[in-house]
Design a protein around this motif. Sequence first.
Motif, PDB file in Angstrom:
ATOM      1  N   GLN A 139      41.055  41.996  39.564  1.00  0.00           N
ATOM      2  CA  GLN A 139      41.952  41.923  40.559  1.00  0.00           C
ATOM      3  C   GLN A 139      41.203  42.291  41.976  1.00  0.00           C
ATOM      4  O   GLN A 139      41.209  41.402  42.913  1.00  0.00           O
ATOM      5  CB  GLN A 139      43.253  42.555  40.558  1.00  0.00           C
ATOM      6  CG  GLN A 139      44.273  41.780  39.329  1.00  0.00           C
ATOM      7  CD  GLN A 139      45.449  42.806  39.071  1.00  0.00           C
ATOM      8  OE1 GLN A 139      45.412  43.946  39.304  1.00  0.00           O
ATOM      9  NE2 GLN A 139      46.366  42.104  38.510  1.00  0.00           N
ATOM     10  N   PHE A 140      40.772  43.297  42.141  1.00  0.00           N
ATOM     11  CA  PHE A 140      40.161  44.022  43.414  1.00  0.00           C
ATOM     12  C   PHE A 140      38.831  43.111  43.708  1.00  0.00           C
ATOM     13  O   PHE A 140      38.520  42.684  44.796  1.00  0.00           O
ATOM     14  CB  PHE A 140      39.751  45.487  43.109  1.00  0.00           C
ATOM     15  CG  PHE A 140      39.208  45.958  44.250  1.00  0.00           C
ATOM     16  CD1 PHE A 140      39.679  46.326  45.617  1.00  0.00           C
ATOM     17  CD2 PHE A 140      37.779  46.331  44.285  1.00  0.00           C
ATOM     18  CE1 PHE A 140      39.001  46.812  46.530  1.00  0.00           C
ATOM     19  CE2 PHE A 140      36.909  46.674  45.296  1.00  0.00           C
ATOM     20  CZ  PHE A 140      37.732  47.059  46.683  1.00  0.00           C
ATOM     21  N   LEU A 141      38.267  42.619  42.836  1.00  0.00           N
ATOM     22  CA  LEU A 141      36.940  41.691  42.890  1.00  0.00           C
ATOM     23  C   LEU A 141      37.268  40.281  43.059  1.00  0.00           C
ATOM     24  O   LEU A 141      36.277  39.360  43.255  1.00  0.00           O
ATOM     25  CB  LEU A 141      35.858  41.855  42.057  1.00  0.00           C
ATOM     26  CG  LEU A 141      35.152  43.365  41.870  1.00  0.00           C
ATOM     27  CD1 LEU A 141      34.251  43.323  40.642  1.00  0.00           C
ATOM     28  CD2 LEU A 141      34.668  43.589  43.156  1.00  0.00           C
ATOM     29  N   GLY A 142      38.545  39.841  43.095  1.00  0.00           N
ATOM     30  CA  GLY A 142      38.881  38.421  43.214  1.00  0.00           C
ATOM     31  C   GLY A 142      38.650  37.571  41.911  1.00  0.00           C
ATOM     32  O   GLY A 142      38.369  36.466  42.149  1.00  0.00           O
ATOM     33  N   THR A 143      38.620  37.963  40.597  1.00  0.00           N
ATOM     34  CA  THR A 143      38.284  37.339  39.684  1.00  0.00           C
ATOM     35  C   THR A 143      39.260  37.478  38.498  1.00  0.00           C
ATOM     36  O   THR A 143      40.347  38.464  38.652  1.00  0.00           O
ATOM     37  CB  THR A 143      36.837  37.615  39.241  1.00  0.00           C
ATOM     38  OG1 THR A 143      36.596  36.735  38.059  1.00  0.00           O
ATOM     39  CG2 THR A 143      36.709  39.054  38.639  1.00  0.00           C
ATOM     40  N   THR A 144      39.042  36.983  37.348  1.00  0.00           N
ATOM     41  CA  THR A 144      39.694  37.432  36.009  1.00  0.00           C
ATOM     42  C   THR A 144      39.247  38.200  35.082  1.00  0.00           C
ATOM     43  O   THR A 144      37.968  38.681  35.323  1.00  0.00           O
ATOM     44  CB  THR A 144      40.074  35.970  35.405  1.00  0.00           C
ATOM     45  OG1 THR A 144      38.747  35.455  34.852  1.00  0.00           O
ATOM     46  CG2 THR A 144      40.643  34.882  36.168  1.00  0.00           C
TER      47      THR A 144
END
Length: 229
Positions: free
Chosen positions: A180-185
């Motif tokens: 979530q922090f890295l903007g992915t799944t």
Amino acid sequence: MKKILDSNLLNHYIKKHNIEQIFDDEILKYAQLHFYQKEEYILESEETLEYYYLLVDGKIKIFYPFENGKSMLLKFYKDFNTIGDLELLKNIPILCNIDAVEDSYLIAIPSDILREKYFNNIKLLHHLVDSLSEKLYGTINNSSYNFVYPLINRLASYLVAHLTEKNYVILNSSYLEIAQFLGTTYRHLNRTFKEMESKLIIKYDDKKIYVLDIKQLRELSKNIYIKPL
């Protein structure tokens, strides 16, 4: 939420985090110690800010809710940080939802008292400016990096930022939180870990990531380090 009526514990956190450098004794006399259990919500969007909070122990997450029911994770805070800077300064409703990721202690100071009595206090104003500037910098840095670079670069940057002198990383956050922090799944993050392992850059074992090729990891990180969780 539970109010902790333990002045010794309150004073312990005040001294531990040098909070006397932020607030004068006149303000600290209003300080309370609040305890939130894991997964308990601390602030909810659109509510009125009742307390200005200082996280002194534990871990929380901040996420922005959208009208369609979805939300965007903005940040995790661990140990010392502040909550409600913008709402306090602008006297607006709470913008984001904030939940306790683990059991957390927060020092709470009534926001009305800060606005009515101490908005000319130089130490308080300096603190608000510094806090908002740091959060703005972190948000711009992380959002821009997540938008521009592929996940392998973002993950490399994250690992470099958490690297120890012994060339390994201990993950204090779950894989879902990191995703979530890295903007992915979660799945994409897991595939990227496996890709880096196949290239002999890292070897990962649950919560410990061993760095096998520090030079290649630093090259992938682009020397632009994501502000850590």
